[in-house]
Motif scaffolding. Structure first.
Motif, PDB file in Angstrom:
ATOM      1  N   HIS A   1      45.488  28.280  40.210  1.00 35.89           N
ATOM      2  CA  HIS A   1      46.165  27.092  39.687  1.00 35.89           C
ATOM      3  C   HIS A   1      45.485  25.813  40.166  1.00 35.89           C
ATOM      4  N   ILE A   2      45.501  24.823  39.316  1.00 38.01           N
ATOM      5  CA  ILE A   2      45.102  23.461  39.673  1.00 38.01           C
ATOM      6  C   ILE A   2      46.264  22.545  39.324  1.00 38.01           C
ATOM      7  N   ALA A   3      46.726  21.800  40.313  1.00 36.37           N
ATOM      8  CA  ALA A   3      47.869  20.907  40.121  1.00 36.37           C
ATOM      9  C   ALA A   3      49.063  21.654  39.507  1.00 36.37           C
ATOM     10  N   GLY A   4      49.253  22.908  39.936  1.00 36.72           N
ATOM     11  CA  GLY A   4      50.397  23.687  39.478  1.00 36.72           C
ATOM     12  C   GLY A   4      50.221  24.359  38.126  1.00 36.72           C
ATOM     13  N   ARG A   5      49.074  24.178  37.477  1.00 34.62           N
ATOM     14  CA  ARG A   5      48.850  24.777  36.156  1.00 34.62           C
ATOM     15  C   ARG A   5      47.915  25.977  36.259  1.00 34.62           C
TER      16      ARG A   5
ATOM     17  N   ALA B   1      49.522  38.998  48.746  1.00 35.53           N
ATOM     18  CA  ALA B   1      49.230  38.316  47.489  1.00 35.53           C
ATOM     19  C   ALA B   1      48.479  37.013  47.709  1.00 35.53           C
ATOM     20  N   ALA B   2      48.390  36.562  48.956  1.00 35.02           N
ATOM     21  CA  ALA B   2      47.726  35.293  49.227  1.00 35.02           C
ATOM     22  C   ALA B   2      46.252  35.400  48.877  1.00 35.02           C
ATOM     23  N   GLY B   3      45.715  34.325  48.337  1.00 33.45           N
ATOM     24  CA  GLY B   3      44.310  34.302  47.968  1.00 33.45           C
ATOM     25  C   GLY B   3      43.643  33.052  48.496  1.00 33.45           C
ATOM     26  N   PRO B   4      42.374  32.853  48.167  1.00 33.55           N
ATOM     27  CA  PRO B   4      41.655  31.681  48.656  1.00 33.55           C
ATOM     28  C   PRO B   4      42.168  30.399  48.020  1.00 33.55           C
ATOM     29  N   ASP B   5      41.986  29.307  48.712  1.00 34.68           N
ATOM     30  CA  ASP B   5      42.205  27.998  48.110  1.00 34.68           C
ATOM     31  C   ASP B   5      41.109  27.065  48.599  1.00 34.68           C
ATOM     32  N   GLY B   6      40.918  25.988  47.878  1.00 27.26           N
ATOM     33  CA  GLY B   6      39.878  25.040  48.243  1.00 27.26           C
ATOM     34  C   GLY B   6      39.230  24.442  47.013  1.00 27.26           C
ATOM     35  N   VAL B   7      38.124  23.743  47.222  1.00 25.12           N
ATOM     36  CA  VAL B   7      37.402  23.114  46.118  1.00 25.12           C
ATOM     37  C   VAL B   7      36.807  24.196  45.211  1.00 25.12           C
TER      38      VAL B   7
ATOM     39  N   ALA C   1      41.858  24.102  44.022  1.00 22.53           N
ATOM     40  CA  ALA C   1      42.557  25.219  43.389  1.00 22.53           C
ATOM     41  C   ALA C   1      43.218  26.105  44.439  1.00 22.53           C
ATOM     42  N   THR C   2      44.316  26.729  44.050  1.00 26.11           N
ATOM     43  CA  THR C   2      44.982  27.737  44.870  1.00 26.11           C
ATOM     44  C   THR C   2      45.045  29.027  44.064  1.00 26.11           C
ATOM     45  N   CYS C   3      44.863  30.163  44.723  1.00 22.93           N
ATOM     46  CA  CYS C   3      44.773  31.435  44.012  1.00 22.93           C
ATOM     47  C   CYS C   3      45.691  32.491  44.628  1.00 22.93           C
ATOM     48  N   GLU C   4      46.128  33.421  43.777  1.00 23.04           N
ATOM     49  CA  GLU C   4      46.932  34.562  44.198  1.00 23.04           C
ATOM     50  C   GLU C   4      46.158  35.833  43.873  1.00 23.04           C
ATOM     51  N   THR C   5      45.814  36.613  44.880  1.00 22.08           N
ATOM     52  CA  THR C   5      44.996  37.801  44.701  1.00 22.08           C
ATOM     53  C   THR C   5      45.755  38.899  43.961  1.00 22.08           C
ATOM     54  N   ARG C   6      45.090  39.508  42.981  1.00 20.18           N
ATOM     55  CA  ARG C   6      45.642  40.643  42.256  1.00 20.18           C
ATOM     56  C   ARG C   6      44.873  41.938  42.493  1.00 20.18           C
ATOM     57  N   ASP C   7      43.553  41.822  42.757  1.00 21.41           N
ATOM     58  CA  ASP C   7      42.742  43.035  42.892  1.00 21.41           C
ATOM     59  C   ASP C   7      41.378  42.645  43.475  1.00 21.41           C
ATOM     60  N   ILE C   8      40.548  43.654  43.718  1.00 25.19           N
ATOM     61  CA  ILE C   8      39.154  43.467  44.073  1.00 25.19           C
ATOM     62  C   ILE C   8      38.327  44.230  43.043  1.00 25.19           C
ATOM     63  N   ASP C   9      37.316  43.588  42.425  1.00 26.80           N
ATOM     64  CA  ASP C   9      36.585  44.266  41.365  1.00 26.80           C
ATOM     65  C   ASP C   9      35.358  44.993  41.901  1.00 26.80           C
ATOM     66  N   ARG C  10      34.574  45.572  41.004  1.00 26.17           N
ATOM     67  CA  ARG C  10      33.434  46.402  41.403  1.00 26.17           C
ATOM     68  C   ARG C  10      32.339  45.615  42.100  1.00 26.17           C
ATOM     69  N   TYR C  11      32.339  44.287  41.937  1.00 23.59           N
ATOM     70  CA  TYR C  11      31.358  43.447  42.612  1.00 23.59           C
ATOM     71  C   TYR C  11      31.902  42.879  43.925  1.00 23.59           C
ATOM     72  N   ASP C  12      33.023  43.406  44.368  1.00 23.67           N
ATOM     73  CA  ASP C  12      33.698  42.944  45.579  1.00 23.67           C
ATOM     74  C   ASP C  12      34.216  41.514  45.456  1.00 23.67           C
TER      75      ASP C  12
END
Length: 218
Positions: free
Chosen positions: A99-103, A18-24, A81-92
């Motif tokens: 989330h930003i600051a927990g929101r 479920a881990a996703g990218p994070d960064g600016v 931002a921090t992200c949680e991966t759910r899927d990969i779409d047709r554009y890869d």
């Protein structure tokens, strides 16, 4: 930590998956960002296309897609931002909740009327959209065509332009990837061909591959 993962291996594996990218965060449009250099499409929301016009019901036409992009950039561009991966779409692209600051960014956009709940892919923001509509916030303050309806109109036009016997759709993604879609594949009906952007129809897979397109994965 290793011992915990050995004891609860499935839990650790699920967390990693479920881990996703994070960064600016850099805003591409109302629902698509680059996060730490990785292209991300927000899960279960749908913002107007950049070239979309809104209006109707007595309201004049206006450039709602460009307005949404400006608003989203003003609010979030350059933040971490921090992200949680759910899927990969047709554009890869990674499809994620970010989330930003927990929101939750998606929740904020739908609550403020800058995007719509994309119920086809999840009901996460159904109540937030209904509340925004009742309050007349953002896009709900004037007559607006949903992004999905806007794309359907374009797809119908594209289907009418298809040359006889040449039904393979050569699509170019926002990050320049050339992908062709065969009739019957998952994203075929939802793909619009815009010749002004270099997209085209192919009569055979061999023609598509020779021109530099690759086949969609599903």
């Amino acid at each position: 930590m290793l011992r915990i993962c050995l004891l609860f291996g499935l839990l650790c594996l699920g967390t990693a998956a479920a881990a996703g990218p994070d960064g600016v965060l850099r805003v591409i449009d109302g629902d698509t960002f680059d996060v730490g250099g990785t292209r991300v499409r927000l899960h279960a929301i749908d913002a107007p296309e950049t070239d979309q016009l809104c209006g109707g019901q007595g309201a004049p036409a206006w450039e709602c897609g460009a307005w949404v992009r400006r608003e989203v950039r003003a609010r979030f561009d350059g933040q971490f931002a921090t992200c949680e991966t759910r899927d990969i779409d047709r554009y890869d692209r990674i499809v994620a909740i970010c989330h930003i600051a927990g929101r939750d960014i998606g929740e904020m956009l739908v609550s403020d009327g800058l995007a719509f709940a994309y119920r086809q892919y999840g009901w996460d923001y159904d109540l937030q959209e209904k509340a925004a509509a009742v309050a007349g916030r953002g896009l709900h303050a004037t007559g607006v065509t949903s992004p999905a309806a806007f794309r359907r109109i374009g797809r119908k036009a594209a289907v009418q332009e298809a040359p006889t016997g040449c039904t393979i759709k050569g699509n170019i993604s926002r990050d320049g990837k050339r992908i062709y879609h065969m009739p019957g594949q998952n994203w075929y009906d939802k793909t619009r061909i815009d010749p002004t952007k270099g997209e085209r129809w192919f009569c055979s897979e061999a023609d598509a591959r020779q021109a530099g397109w690759r086949k969609a994965r599903r």
